[in-house]
Motif scaffolding. Structure first.
Motif, PDB file in Angstrom:
ATOM      1  N   VAL A  75      36.135  48.378  41.978  1.00 33.39           N
ATOM      2  CA  VAL A  75      37.093  47.384  42.469  1.00 33.39           C
ATOM      3  C   VAL A  75      36.379  46.395  43.373  1.00 33.39           C
ATOM      4  O   VAL A  75      35.751  46.804  44.366  1.00 33.39           O
ATOM      5  CB  VAL A  75      38.235  48.065  43.248  1.00 33.39           C
ATOM      6  N   GLU A  79      39.706  42.719  46.314  1.00 28.46           N
ATOM      7  CA  GLU A  79      40.861  43.153  45.544  1.00 28.46           C
ATOM      8  C   GLU A  79      41.375  44.529  45.967  1.00 28.46           C
ATOM      9  O   GLU A  79      42.385  45.006  45.444  1.00 28.46           O
ATOM     10  CB  GLU A  79      40.505  43.189  44.056  1.00 28.46           C
ATOM     11  N   VAL A  83      44.768  46.576  44.595  1.00 29.60           N
ATOM     12  CA  VAL A  83      44.559  47.659  43.632  1.00 29.60           C
ATOM     13  C   VAL A  83      44.982  48.998  44.217  1.00 29.60           C
ATOM     14  O   VAL A  83      45.626  49.814  43.539  1.00 29.60           O
ATOM     15  CB  VAL A  83      43.087  47.691  43.179  1.00 29.60           C
ATOM     16  N   THR A 128      46.045  47.014  37.100  1.00 27.48           N
ATOM     17  CA  THR A 128      45.103  46.600  38.141  1.00 27.48           C
ATOM     18  C   THR A 128      44.032  45.637  37.647  1.00 27.48           C
ATOM     19  O   THR A 128      43.419  44.920  38.442  1.00 27.48           O
ATOM     20  CB  THR A 128      44.384  47.831  38.724  1.00 27.48           C
ATOM     21  N   CYS A 130      41.345  46.822  36.472  1.00 27.46           N
ATOM     22  CA  CYS A 130      40.130  47.604  36.744  1.00 27.46           C
ATOM     23  C   CYS A 130      40.202  48.894  35.928  1.00 27.46           C
ATOM     24  O   CYS A 130      40.770  49.896  36.399  1.00 27.46           O
ATOM     25  CB  CYS A 130      40.012  47.941  38.229  1.00 27.46           C
TER      26      CYS A 130
END
Length: 329
Positions: A75, A79, A83, A128, A130
């Motif tokens: 991440v 962010e 997240v 997310t 991610c």
């Protein structure tokens, strides 16, 4: 800091496993430490309010009910707040930590079965941006039976044969759900849990005994928070060990003091490390020193490795398992 009061220390240290499975457990605990049931509850309430106790309840063995995995995300630092909030909102997520690595967000995800777990991870990745890597458990070398606050070691137990996962009846799933937050702190907590699950107090006690006996439960008792008790440094230490060597080295590593957890996990194209252990300590220097000693003692120096210190804890709770569709009622 660790509690210095003798009764508090005993509550924290001596009841992490083998918690009384009797109709009035607080009275049974009090009889062992020399105080009344009301005082036991008052002390536990204060320990909980001070952050030292998470709950009193079950710790389920991995993959004995439902499916679970350790997972990680890479991440961007900017962010992280967004997240983390999204990941924490998933009820299937617990033990969400920030660690020092490109893969910096580490959490455990649990679901009713493997397809549901895969869907959960996919949903998190989509929400997310991610995508997580999943690193499921392949082999355990160190069973978590509690954390000895006097020595800073986890209590070890020889690993025996684990029975294959068996389908659970609906009543068991209701009990699992009723126990998610641990025992209610009332004089007869097993009766209250049974009322919530639609089963009798005696059935609750018998089921917990059965789960402890067949390996479904790792332990039942007080779940402590290490950071608030003075063990503020912890590192996940990993090594890329060839498959033909990892089991022998894992058992050797787990036999040493200072190792909190030890297991083999599945690798991925972007994560070559198969051997994991956790080291807790009262300082970063203490953890680093113990890791250096272990590398030499076990013979791990030749293998690629990484050390991921935890820097923030975003979520710490028991895994919430949901019954497969059609069994919850």
């Amino acid at each position: 800091m660790i509690a210095t009061d003798t009764c508090d220390f005993s509550l924290l240290n001596d009841f992490q496993r083998d918690f009384p499975l009797v109709t009035e457990p607080w009275a049974a605990v009090g009889a062992r430490i020399g105080c009344a049931a009301d005082e036991v509850l008052a002390r536990l309430t204060l320990l909980r309010d001070n952050g030292k106790v998470s709950r009193v309840g079950p710790v389920f063995a991995p993959n004995r009910i439902g499916a679970s995995t350790l997972a990680a995300m890479a991440v961007p630092v900017a962010e992280l707040p967004r997240v983390v909030a999204i990941v924490n909102a998933f009820s299937g997520v617990n033990h969400n930590y920030l660690r020092e690595h490109r893969y910096n967000l580490w959490f455990v995800a649990s679901a009713a079965d493997e397809p549901a777990l895969a869907a959960l991870l996919a949903d998190m990745g989509a929400a997310t941006g991610c995508p997580p890597i999943a690193l499921p458990l392949l082999e355990e070398y160190h069973i978590d039976l509690g954390f000895d606050l006097a020595s800073g070691r986890r209590t070890r137990h020889a690993i025996g044969e684990i029975a294959p996962r068996q389908p659970l009846p609906a009543a068991d799933w209701r009990l699992i759900d009723a126990l998610h937050d641990g025992l209610p702190w009332v004089p007869r907590p097993y009766r209250t849990v049974g009322d919530a699950a639609g089963i009798s107090e005696s059935a609750v006690l018998a089921t917990l005994e059965r789960w402890l006996g067949d390996g479904t439960l790792r332990r039942f008792g007080v779940v402590v928070r290490h950071r608030e008790l003075g063990y503020r440094a912890n590192a996940m230490c990993v090594w890329a060990v060839p498959p033909e060597q990892v089991s022998a080295l894992g058992h050797r590593l787990a036999s040493h003091d200072g190792v909190s957890l030890c297991y083999r996990r599945q690798t991925s194209p972007d994560w070559p490390y198969s051997l994991f252990c956790m080291i807790h300590g009262q300082s970063r220097d203490a953890v680093e020193t113990r890791r250096t000693q272990l590398v030499e003692q076990v013979g791990l120096g030749a293998f690629p490795s990484a050390v991921l210190f935890s820097t923030d804890c975003y979520k710490q709770c028991g895994a919430r398992y949901r019954a497969p569709q059609g069994l919850a009622a």
